[in-house]
Design a protein around this motif. Structure first.
Motif, PDB file in Angstrom:
ATOM      1  N   ALA A 140       3.879  -2.950 -32.631  1.00  0.00           N
ATOM      2  CA  ALA A 140       4.120  -4.292 -32.102  1.00  0.00           C
ATOM      3  C   ALA A 140       3.350  -5.350 -32.871  1.00  0.00           C
ATOM      4  N   GLN A 141       3.996  -6.470 -33.131  1.00  0.00           N
ATOM      5  CA  GLN A 141       3.228  -7.588 -33.643  1.00  0.00           C
ATOM      6  C   GLN A 141       2.179  -7.926 -32.589  1.00  0.00           C
ATOM      7  N   ALA A 142       0.938  -8.095 -33.028  1.00  0.00           N
ATOM      8  CA  ALA A 142      -0.196  -8.221 -32.103  1.00  0.00           C
ATOM      9  C   ALA A 142       0.004  -9.340 -31.073  1.00  0.00           C
ATOM     10  N   SER A 197      -4.005   1.564 -30.509  1.00  0.00           N
ATOM     11  CA  SER A 197      -4.682   1.468 -31.802  1.00  0.00           C
ATOM     12  C   SER A 197      -5.445   0.161 -31.900  1.00  0.00           C
ATOM     13  N   GLU A 198      -6.286   0.110 -32.896  1.00  0.00           N
ATOM     14  CA  GLU A 198      -6.909  -1.159 -33.268  1.00  0.00           C
ATOM     15  C   GLU A 198      -5.855  -1.987 -33.993  1.00  0.00           C
ATOM     16  N   GLU A 199      -6.115  -3.267 -34.106  1.00  0.00           N
ATOM     17  CA  GLU A 199      -5.201  -4.139 -34.830  1.00  0.00           C
ATOM     18  C   GLU A 199      -5.236  -3.801 -36.326  1.00  0.00           C
ATOM     19  N   TYR A 200      -4.076  -3.836 -36.960  1.00  0.00           N
ATOM     20  CA  TYR A 200      -3.974  -3.577 -38.396  1.00  0.00           C
ATOM     21  C   TYR A 200      -2.923  -4.507 -38.988  1.00  0.00           C
ATOM     22  N   LEU A 201      -2.964  -4.664 -40.295  1.00  0.00           N
ATOM     23  CA  LEU A 201      -1.981  -5.496 -40.978  1.00  0.00           C
ATOM     24  C   LEU A 201      -0.827  -4.632 -41.454  1.00  0.00           C
ATOM     25  N   PRO A 246      -0.471  -9.111 -38.342  1.00  0.00           N
ATOM     26  CA  PRO A 246      -1.250  -8.249 -37.440  1.00  0.00           C
ATOM     27  C   PRO A 246      -0.340  -7.484 -36.472  1.00  0.00           C
ATOM     28  N   HIS A 247      -0.561  -6.170 -36.384  1.00  0.00           N
ATOM     29  CA  HIS A 247       0.190  -5.279 -35.498  1.00  0.00           C
ATOM     30  C   HIS A 247      -0.768  -4.393 -34.716  1.00  0.00           C
ATOM     31  N   VAL A 248      -0.255  -3.795 -33.639  1.00  0.00           N
ATOM     32  CA  VAL A 248      -0.943  -2.740 -32.910  1.00  0.00           C
ATOM     33  C   VAL A 248       0.089  -1.685 -32.550  1.00  0.00           C
TER      34      VAL A 248
END
Length: 153
Positions: free
Chosen positions: A118-120, A135-139, A144-146
């Motif tokens: 998902a887009q954060a 999850s932690e946020e990632y690019l 930014p996604h999770v």
């Protein structure tokens, strides 16, 4: 096809699309994910032939679409490429699209949880459908996604 209020829900494999319907879906995805979000990435990633494609349509007009991935050894069934046409936003189509995507995943892959990347900024939206952040946020492609999972109900 199943009628959803004034919209129709259509789920099919890629090879079942007419050339014009396929073009409309891919154009909308590029318009939303590449052009609108200013995110150059490989939209045509080679995965579409292995997925189911869900569309909300009104006659010949494509309102929204999503891609439904089958489970693999590395992933649960997944919902992705969730897009609502810019011309039809604000009408509850995002909610309708997610409800139908969940229903179709549960029909196609019973007894499985469902995952999304998902887009954060949309976590609250997806959480309203029972998805939980895992999850932690990632690019991903600079956005930014999770990871989120909707546990079995």
């Amino acid at each position: 096809m199943i009628a959803l209020s004034k919209y129709t829900v259509d789920v099919r494999r890629l090879d079942e699309f007419s050339a014009l319907d396929l073009y409309a879906m891919l154009k909308m995805r590029v318009d939303v994910f590449v052009v609108e979000q200013t995110c150059p990435y490989p939209e045509l990633d080679g995965n579409d032939p292995d997925c189911l494609h869900l569309r909300l349509i009104d006659g010949e007009d494509l309102l929204a679409c999503a891609r439904l991935w089958r489970p693999t050894t590395d992933h649960l069934p997944r919902i992705g490429r969730v897009a609502v046409s810019p011309n039809h936003r604000g009408k509850g189509l995002g909610d309708a699209l997610m409800r139908e995507a969940i229903i179709e995943c549960e029909k196609a892959y019973p007894g499985e949880a469902i995952e999304i990347s998902a887009q954060a900024h949309l976590q609250k939206f997806y959480a309203s459908f029972g998805f939980e952040r895992t999850s932690e946020e990632y690019l991903e492609d600079g956005i930014p996604h999770v990871d989120m999972i909707r546990p079995l109900r």
